[in-house]
Design a protein around this motif. Structure first.
Motif, short mmCIF file in Angstrom:
data_model
loop_
_atom_site.label_atom_id
_atom_site.label_comp_id
_atom_site.label_asym_id
_atom_site.label_seq_id
_atom_site.Cartn_x
_atom_site.Cartn_y
_atom_site.Cartn_z
N ILE A 176 0.84 -1.20 0.00
CA ILE A 176 0.00 0.00 0.00
C ILE A 176 0.88 1.25 0.00
CG2 ILE A 176 -1.70 1.33 1.34
CD1 ILE A 176 -2.98 -1.24 0.48
N GLU A 177 0.56 2.20 -0.86
CA GLU A 177 1.24 3.50 -0.87
C GLU A 177 0.22 4.50 -0.33
OE1 GLU A 177 2.85 6.37 -0.51
OE2 GLU A 177 1.85 6.87 -2.34
N PRO A 178 0.33 4.92 0.96
CA PRO A 178 -0.75 5.69 1.57
C PRO A 178 -0.95 7.09 0.98
CG PRO A 178 0.82 4.91 3.22
CD PRO A 178 1.41 4.62 1.89
N ALA A 179 0.13 7.81 0.64
CA ALA A 179 -0.03 9.20 0.20
C ALA A 179 -0.84 9.30 -1.08
CB ALA A 179 1.32 9.86 0.02
N PHE A 180 -0.59 8.37 -2.01
CA PHE A 180 -1.30 8.43 -3.29
C PHE A 180 -2.46 7.42 -3.35
CE2 PHE A 180 2.86 10.20 -4.06
CZ PHE A 180 2.53 11.39 -4.67
N GLN A 181 -2.67 6.72 -2.25
CA GLN A 181 -3.76 5.72 -2.15
C GLN A 181 -3.71 4.73 -3.31
OE1 GLN A 181 -6.78 8.44 0.51
NE2 GLN A 181 -7.65 6.92 -0.84
N LYS A 182 -2.53 4.13 -3.49
CA LYS A 182 -2.35 3.11 -4.52
C LYS A 182 -2.03 1.78 -3.86
CE LYS A 182 -2.28 5.96 -8.12
NZ LYS A 182 -3.34 5.97 -9.11
N MET A 183 -2.50 0.70 -4.47
CA MET A 183 -2.08 -0.64 -4.03
C MET A 183 -1.23 -1.22 -5.15
SD MET A 183 -2.88 -4.22 -3.59
CE MET A 183 -4.57 -4.58 -3.91
N ARG A 184 0.06 -1.43 -4.87
CA ARG A 184 0.94 -2.04 -5.89
C ARG A 184 0.90 -3.54 -5.68
NH1 ARG A 184 4.21 2.63 -5.21
NH2 ARG A 184 3.28 4.08 -6.68
N PHE A 185 0.78 -4.21 -6.77
CA PHE A 185 0.43 -5.61 -6.73
C PHE A 185 1.41 -6.36 -7.62
CE2 PHE A 185 -2.06 -8.81 -8.94
CZ PHE A 185 -2.85 -9.37 -7.97
N LYS A 186 2.18 -7.27 -7.02
CA LYS A 186 3.07 -8.11 -7.83
C LYS A 186 2.67 -9.56 -7.60
CE LYS A 186 7.22 -5.25 -7.90
NZ LYS A 186 6.98 -4.65 -9.21
N ARG A 187 2.62 -10.33 -8.68
CA ARG A 187 2.19 -11.72 -8.56
C ARG A 187 3.10 -12.60 -9.42
NH1 ARG A 187 -3.95 -12.94 -9.53
NH2 ARG A 187 -3.96 -12.47 -7.32
N LEU A 188 3.69 -13.61 -8.76
CA LEU A 188 4.51 -14.59 -9.48
C LEU A 188 3.64 -15.82 -9.71
CD1 LEU A 188 7.43 -15.56 -10.37
CD2 LEU A 188 7.65 -16.43 -8.04
N VAL A 189 3.48 -16.22 -10.97
CA VAL A 189 2.69 -17.43 -11.27
C VAL A 189 3.64 -18.47 -11.84
CG1 VAL A 189 0.74 -18.39 -12.56
CG2 VAL A 189 0.64 -16.02 -11.73
N GLN A 190 3.75 -19.60 -11.17
CA GLN A 190 4.60 -20.68 -11.67
C GLN A 190 3.70 -21.84 -12.08
OE1 GLN A 190 6.62 -20.41 -7.87
NE2 GLN A 190 8.57 -20.43 -8.94
N ILE A 191 3.85 -22.26 -13.34
CA ILE A 191 3.03 -23.36 -13.85
C ILE A 191 3.94 -24.58 -13.99
CG2 ILE A 191 1.53 -24.12 -15.75
CD1 ILE A 191 1.07 -21.05 -16.29
N ILE A 192 3.66 -25.57 -13.14
CA ILE A 192 4.53 -26.76 -13.12
C ILE A 192 3.90 -27.85 -13.98
CG2 ILE A 192 5.68 -28.44 -11.61
CD1 ILE A 192 5.12 -26.31 -9.32
N LYS A 193 4.60 -28.27 -15.02
CA LYS A 193 4.11 -29.28 -15.96
C LYS A 193 4.36 -30.67 -15.37
CE LYS A 193 3.40 -26.20 -19.29
NZ LYS A 193 2.10 -25.91 -19.84
N PRO A 194 3.65 -31.70 -15.88
CA PRO A 194 3.83 -33.05 -15.34
C PRO A 194 5.27 -33.56 -15.45
CG PRO A 194 2.01 -33.01 -16.92
CD PRO A 194 2.61 -31.65 -16.92
N ASP A 195 6.02 -33.09 -16.48
CA ASP A 195 7.43 -33.55 -16.62
C ASP A 195 8.38 -32.77 -15.71
OD1 ASP A 195 7.68 -31.06 -17.77
OD2 ASP A 195 8.24 -31.77 -19.76
N GLY A 196 7.84 -31.89 -14.87
CA GLY A 196 8.67 -31.15 -13.90
C GLY A 196 9.17 -29.81 -14.42
N SER A 197 8.94 -29.52 -15.70
CA SER A 197 9.38 -28.21 -16.21
C SER A 197 8.43 -27.13 -15.67
CB SER A 197 9.42 -28.21 -17.75
OG SER A 197 8.13 -28.46 -18.26
N VAL A 198 8.97 -25.90 -15.57
CA VAL A 198 8.20 -24.81 -14.96
C VAL A 198 8.16 -23.60 -15.89
CG1 VAL A 198 7.98 -23.30 -12.93
CG2 VAL A 198 9.03 -25.56 -12.68
N LYS A 199 6.94 -23.06 -16.08
CA LYS A 199 6.80 -21.81 -16.83
C LYS A 199 6.50 -20.73 -15.81
CE LYS A 199 4.58 -21.33 -21.04
NZ LYS A 199 3.44 -21.65 -21.93
#
Ligand code: SAM
Length: 248
Positions: A176-199
């Motif tokens: 949260i950035e209170p002065a400007f009333q912004k919510m900064r949002f970071k999201r890491l999405v890891q997609i794990i395939k059946p063969d163990g590889s990751v996107k």
């Protein structure tokens, strides 16, 4: 910006599986608002920022004539596929909510799942103007938005979901950035395939924070009647989500 609605659009419903389960209850509440607050019978609805169309399709299932509009074609492709699969008739159109040009065509306009927080205190006024123009007299606008107090966390939030034979691990940081009333949002999405590889994908976004009072004061400049509800009931202390209800 907006990776969640482009490269990850196919995974949106998987990432938000838990929220998807709440949609029926949300639409029960919205129908109750239509009956209680709207000053005309609701038949035709515009669902703005409809995304993959989960609430849009639930409204259509209940007999309303619904148009869904979203900025991102990738989200709309998922929505159209769902409507075909479920045999529900909804028109999904690509467009910017700030540039809609409807003239008194809808009994109700909805904007679900914090989509209204993409608009800052200047652009939200433009949004309210376009919505007011698109509503028939006595028509109702309904939008939900989160309580800032529960949105920011100084530690990561992690959860996982299964998608067929893939496993998704999602890690969120919300600052949260209170002065400007912004919510900064970071999201890491890891997609794990059946063969163990990751996107791996990184989402970076910025949302605007509104208190219920600020939202009410902004909406009152444009609508005849405005009320803020709590999460699926009257406003009460410690609500985590609010619902703006505005009547033209
Ligand atoms: C959190 S999602 C909500 C999607 C959907 N309403 C739901 O309940 O699942 C936010 C949506 O807002 C859309 N959006 C963001 N800015 C927009 C704009 N200016 N006009 C139309 N849609 C917009 C995004 O493409 C995304 O689909």
């Amino acid at each position: 910006m907006h990776e969640l609605y482009t490269v990850l659009a196919e995974y949106y419903d998987v990432i938000y599986r838990k929220r998807k389960e709440l949609v029926k209850k949300e639409i029960d509440f919205v129908e109750d608002l239509f009956r209680r607050e709207a000053e005309r019978e609701v038949k035709r609805i515009l669902d703005l920022a409809c995304g993959t169309g989960t609430p849009t399709l639930e409204l259509a299932k209940r007999g309303y004539e619904v148009i869904g509009l979203d900025l991102h074609e990738e989200m709309l492709q998922v929505a159209r596929r769902k409507s075909e699969k479920e045999g529900i008739k909804v028109e999904f159109i690509q467009g910017n909510a700030l540039e809609i040009d409807f003239e008194e065509e809808f009994d109700a306009i909805t904007m679900f799942f914090s989509s209204i927080t993409y608009f800052d205190d200047y652009s939200i006024q433009q949004l309210f103007n376009s919505i007011k123009q698109a509503l028939k007299p006595g028509g109702i606008f309904v939008a939900d938005f989160p309580c800032w107090f529960y949105s920011g966390k100084d530690y990561p939030i992690i959860w996982d979901e299964q998608n067929g034979d893939e496993r998704l691990v999602i890690t969120d940081w919300r600052e949260i950035e209170p002065a400007f009333q912004k919510m900064r949002f970071k999201r890491l999405v890891q997609i794990i395939k059946p063969d163990g590889s990751v996107k791996t994908f990184m989402v970076d976004d910025e949302l605007n924070i509104y208190t219920p009072r600020e939202m009410r004061l902004l909406a009152e400049k444009h609508f005849r009647k405005v009320k803020i509800y709590g999460n699926l009931h009257e406003l009460k202390p410690n609500d985590r989500r609010y619902w703006l209800v505005a009547i033209k």
